[in-house]
Design a protein around this motif. Sequence first.
Motif, PDB file in Angstrom:
ATOM      1  N   GLY A  55      36.262  43.256  26.487  1.00 31.45           N
ATOM      2  CA  GLY A  55      36.278  42.444  27.702  1.00 31.45           C
ATOM      3  C   GLY A  55      35.426  43.032  28.800  1.00 31.45           C
ATOM      4  O   GLY A  55      34.772  42.294  29.558  1.00 31.45           O
ATOM      5  N   TRP A 106      37.352  41.971  33.939  1.00 35.70           N
ATOM      6  CA  TRP A 106      38.179  41.170  33.036  1.00 35.70           C
ATOM      7  C   TRP A 106      38.366  39.751  33.570  1.00 35.70           C
ATOM      8  O   TRP A 106      38.294  38.787  32.810  1.00 35.70           O
ATOM      9  CB  TRP A 106      39.548  41.844  32.864  1.00 35.70           C
ATOM     10  CG  TRP A 106      39.557  42.931  31.825  1.00 35.70           C
ATOM     11  CD1 TRP A 106      38.641  43.155  30.848  1.00 35.70           C
ATOM     12  CD2 TRP A 106      40.562  43.952  31.678  1.00 35.70           C
ATOM     13  NE1 TRP A 106      38.994  44.246  30.092  1.00 35.70           N
ATOM     14  CE2 TRP A 106      40.166  44.756  30.566  1.00 35.70           C
ATOM     15  CE3 TRP A 106      41.721  44.261  32.348  1.00 35.70           C
ATOM     16  CZ2 TRP A 106      40.907  45.847  30.130  1.00 35.70           C
ATOM     17  CZ3 TRP A 106      42.462  45.356  31.914  1.00 35.70           C
ATOM     18  CH2 TRP A 106      42.061  46.140  30.827  1.00 35.70           C
ATOM     19  N   ALA A 153      41.568  36.942  29.499  1.00 30.85           N
ATOM     20  CA  ALA A 153      41.281  38.382  29.405  1.00 30.85           C
ATOM     21  C   ALA A 153      42.559  39.201  29.416  1.00 30.85           C
ATOM     22  O   ALA A 153      43.537  38.842  30.031  1.00 30.85           O
ATOM     23  CB  ALA A 153      40.398  38.794  30.572  1.00 30.85           C
TER      24      ALA A 153
END
Length: 489
Positions: free
Chosen positions: A452, A482, A489
């Motif tokens: 991420g 994120w 995420a």
Amino acid sequence: MDDDSRYEAVRGRDERFDGVFFTAVLTTGIYCRPSCPATTPRRENVRFHPSAAAAQAAGFRACRRCRPDAVPGSTEWNVRADATGRAMRMIADGVVDREGVDGLARRLGYSARQVQRLLTAELGAGPIALARAQRAHTARLLLQTTGLSVTAVAFAAGFSSVRQFNDTVRAVYDRTPSELRAGARGAARRAGPPAPGSGVPLRLAHRGPYDAPHVFDFLQRRAIAGIEEMTGAPGTRVYRRSLALPHGTGVAEVAEPPCTPGGRWIEARLHLTDTRDLTTAVQRLRRLFDLDADPFAVAERLGADPVLGPLVAARPGLRAPGAADPQELAVRAVLGQQVSVGAARTLAGTLVEAYGKPLSSPDGGLTHVFPEPGVLAGAPLGELGMPEARRAAIRTLCAALADGTVSLDAGADRDEAERALLALRGIGPWTAGYVRMRALGDPDVFLPGDAGVRHGLRIVGADAGAARAWRPWRSYALHHLWTATGPGA
């Protein structure tokens, strides 16, 4: 800051410094937070103290208007990894209440006399005075917001006797416990004895803006069946979880606060089997919801960065959620290696169902507390359906947590904990860093190998080298990256 700079902050009623220092007024005998709305005292009548405990030890009483004893903790203790920072985190967790100054000193690896000198030099008060100030604040909060009996309040706040409780309240607030309760406003003043099962209502203070949707989304995506649940729709959600505490178990409920600029606290409720665990439970919630963060300092550094600036402007008050149980978080981190968030959540739910300790009675969707490391260290873990190497990594980690080879308590040395984790077979840099960030509350962790994070860096057009400019707030930068990748995420 020097005293003249502090005075300018007081003149400007600058809330950024609430909890960083306290203002004592010689002519009134009262101490305040820097943002107190009262008339600014003359410079020659003001003295500054690094802690509420130091102001109390100097003979000053807490202001009834700004309630300086209720400010969020100084973020300095979250950033600092030295002995003073570790000691402050352990005092907040109730170590002095449970183990005394000798117990605190043992955990730090110092003598009690050294700890006394160290804290007095930096904070103007020793560990007993710091713990006493914390107990006094908890007592005032319970007296003014609950119908608990005075005796129940005394022991819930961490006092060893009712007499000690009475003496401390009089010294700190210049009022008796009954007078403090009588001074409460509205419904709190009229509250009778709590109904069975109603729990202890609390307001958990924070400073500055608070990006509640991010925190509640983050926790909802990771909620483990049996020990966590999220009820309600976005904007009105309630996060609920079970807690394993020193004297028993508990259930915590935290309501999602409205997104208003003037919000300064979040509403919570604790159901405890033993009220002596109140202080510890509150501190664990504060760490989980990152309530002692300084969003002003984070925004000042990250918002000025050309890469992160737009993300910071879009999410004021973004927090980096911690952990309610550091050992639990470490196990969850290993379960999350090389799998999606959803898969890790499913694995953790299976683990709880197979090895978790049942609550005395289910509470909604909460049925267990997370398994103890000693239980998992010898468990076959066949229910998880994962390769033996991963199951062995979990057993190895839990054995190290159980025997103290790896310490993740509130005052753990972060560098030592990370080295100990990396020395375990099956624990790599991502897992150790994630544990350091969430379980140990380190605000300056970056995970360049995280998928991420790499995706977020591509979106903002940067590489991992840009993170050097984000110290000491790289954990918050990581959360901004994120969030840039989307809601999953």
